[in-house]
Design a protein around this motif. Sequence first.
Motif, PDB file in Angstrom:
ATOM      1  N   ALA A  56       0.830  -1.196   0.000  1.00 42.11           N
ATOM      2  CA  ALA A  56       0.000   0.000   0.000  1.00 42.11           C
ATOM      3  C   ALA A  56       0.865   1.245   0.000  1.00 42.11           C
ATOM      4  N   PRO A  57       0.313   2.402  -0.429  1.00 40.86           N
ATOM      5  CA  PRO A  57       1.078   3.645  -0.398  1.00 40.86           C
ATOM      6  C   PRO A  57       1.526   3.972   1.012  1.00 40.86           C
ATOM      7  N   SER A  58       2.622   4.772   1.096  1.00 40.49           N
ATOM      8  CA  SER A  58       3.130   5.150   2.412  1.00 40.49           C
ATOM      9  C   SER A  58       2.083   5.931   3.164  1.00 40.49           C
ATOM     10  N   GLY A  59       2.112   5.781   4.499  1.00 41.02           N
ATOM     11  CA  GLY A  59       1.168   6.509   5.341  1.00 41.02           C
ATOM     12  C   GLY A  59      -0.091   5.737   5.637  1.00 41.02           C
ATOM     13  N   THR A  60      -0.195   4.470   5.171  1.00 34.23           N
ATOM     14  CA  THR A  60      -1.411   3.718   5.406  1.00 34.23           C
ATOM     15  C   THR A  60      -1.332   2.848   6.652  1.00 34.23           C
ATOM     16  N   GLY A  61      -0.194   2.852   7.337  1.00 33.28           N
ATOM     17  CA  GLY A  61      -0.085   2.074   8.566  1.00 33.28           C
ATOM     18  C   GLY A  61      -0.925   2.678   9.659  1.00 33.28           C
ATOM     19  N   ASP A  62      -1.295   1.865  10.645  1.00 37.97           N
ATOM     20  CA  ASP A  62      -2.157   2.350  11.717  1.00 37.97           C
ATOM     21  C   ASP A  62      -1.512   3.471  12.496  1.00 37.97           C
ATOM     22  N   ASP A  63      -0.217   3.342  12.792  1.00 35.17           N
ATOM     23  CA  ASP A  63       0.426   4.342  13.636  1.00 35.17           C
ATOM     24  C   ASP A  63       1.782   4.762  13.108  1.00 35.17           C
ATOM     25  N   GLY A  64       2.135   4.375  11.864  1.00 37.38           N
ATOM     26  CA  GLY A  64       3.425   4.752  11.314  1.00 37.38           C
ATOM     27  C   GLY A  64       4.576   4.027  11.973  1.00 37.38           C
ATOM     28  N   SER A  65       4.317   2.970  12.752  1.00 40.59           N
ATOM     29  CA  SER A  65       5.373   2.294  13.495  1.00 40.59           C
ATOM     30  C   SER A  65       6.125   1.326  12.597  1.00 40.59           C
TER      31      SER A  65
ATOM     32  N   ARG B  73      -4.391  16.310 -11.009  1.00 45.92           N
ATOM     33  CA  ARG B  73      -4.300  17.095  -9.775  1.00 45.92           C
ATOM     34  C   ARG B  73      -3.334  16.460  -8.786  1.00 45.92           C
ATOM     35  N   ALA B  74      -2.822  17.269  -7.871  1.00 45.84           N
ATOM     36  CA  ALA B  74      -1.933  16.768  -6.828  1.00 45.84           C
ATOM     37  C   ALA B  74      -2.679  15.722  -5.999  1.00 45.84           C
ATOM     38  N   GLY B  75      -2.003  14.619  -5.698  1.00 43.23           N
ATOM     39  CA  GLY B  75      -2.608  13.538  -4.929  1.00 43.23           C
ATOM     40  C   GLY B  75      -3.169  12.427  -5.795  1.00 43.23           C
ATOM     41  N   GLN B  76      -3.434  12.693  -7.075  1.00 45.72           N
ATOM     42  CA  GLN B  76      -3.899  11.632  -7.960  1.00 45.72           C
ATOM     43  C   GLN B  76      -2.733  10.719  -8.331  1.00 45.72           C
ATOM     44  N   GLN B  77      -3.070   9.528  -8.817  1.00 40.15           N
ATOM     45  CA  GLN B  77      -2.053   8.538  -9.137  1.00 40.15           C
ATOM     46  C   GLN B  77      -2.037   8.223 -10.632  1.00 40.15           C
ATOM     47  N   ILE B  78      -0.823   7.996 -11.139  1.00 39.39           N
ATOM     48  CA  ILE B  78      -0.622   7.522 -12.504  1.00 39.39           C
ATOM     49  C   ILE B  78      -0.247   6.046 -12.423  1.00 39.39           C
TER      50      ILE B  78
ATOM     51  N   PHE C 157       2.354   2.501  -9.213  1.00 42.84           N
ATOM     52  CA  PHE C 157       1.476   3.648  -9.035  1.00 42.84           C
ATOM     53  C   PHE C 157       2.314   4.842  -8.594  1.00 42.84           C
ATOM     54  N   LEU C 158       2.239   5.930  -9.348  1.00 40.56           N
ATOM     55  CA  LEU C 158       2.990   7.144  -9.048  1.00 40.56           C
ATOM     56  C   LEU C 158       2.030   8.212  -8.516  1.00 40.56           C
ATOM     57  N   GLU C 159       2.240   8.630  -7.273  1.00 43.87           N
ATOM     58  CA  GLU C 159       1.403   9.693  -6.705  1.00 43.87           C
ATOM     59  C   GLU C 159       1.966  11.047  -7.090  1.00 43.87           C
ATOM     60  N   VAL C 160       1.114  11.902  -7.648  1.00 48.25           N
ATOM     61  CA  VAL C 160       1.539  13.174  -8.223  1.00 48.25           C
ATOM     62  C   VAL C 160       1.603  14.269  -7.160  1.00 48.25           C
TER      63      VAL C 160
END
Length: 267
Positions: free
Chosen positions: A40-49, A131-136, A155-158
């Motif tokens: 999954a994209p970064s930042g999807t962890g429950d607590d970033g641990s 737009r910013a935040g969309q994915q290619i 998947f590239l996040e813009v």
Amino acid sequence: EVLRDDERRAAYDQLGKGPPQGQPFQAPPGWNGGFEFGGAPSGTGDDGSHSAFFEALFGAAQREARRGRAEPRAAARRRGQDHHAGIEVPLEDVFQGATRSIHLQRPALDGDGQAVMQERTLEVAIPKGIRAGQQIRLAGQGAAGVGDAPAGDLFLEVAFAPHALWRVDGRDIALTLSVAPWEAVLGAEVEVPTPTGPVAMQVPAGSQTGRRLRLRGRGIPAREAGDLYVLLEVVLPPAADEAARDAWRRLARELAFDPRPPAGAAA
């Protein structure tokens, strides 16, 4: 099963053996710079641990291993894992559409089984109006599949690169435009830079610094395009010589203007 996967093993080796006993986990500085991220994209962890990190790194392999023991045939053929990374796009590309070369790094094992960083170059089409935040999505550019299964996707996040002129807010863009005092006081037609070329705009008479004007439909293109907002900034000409200072003194005498009227007086 986890360490048999070359990419995950290389990523594991890059992180080292972990912290001394009793100390919290902390990845080495810059370990994720320019990487493609599995799962999954970064930042999807429950607590970033670190537990969330290792789940993203190894969780899929562990689940596949468990399924493989119950379903040996299914484990022999497995689609490659999707990868996620970021791409910074010049704002001008969003208005015109463009093709850009990007360079990505991912962990791999060399012929001696040592962890190395592998770089690859990809040609990426930047769609007009993204737009910013969309994915290619780049089909088949993720991890290789097992057996004859297809590769995963990349998947590239813009994100938009910072710009010297324009600021982005959703589909709208904004800039600060300098005007001379006589343009602000008397009104004037001025040239406004936009990502698709300069356009003429009317400055209303009596404008002050901070006045915001709108150019409809000059923002990021879409079915309903955004707008371009122009923030006026009145800039004073310098009094660099005696002639210029005399002009300012003459203006002060003739106008008798008080910018700080007494309290209660009419503006």
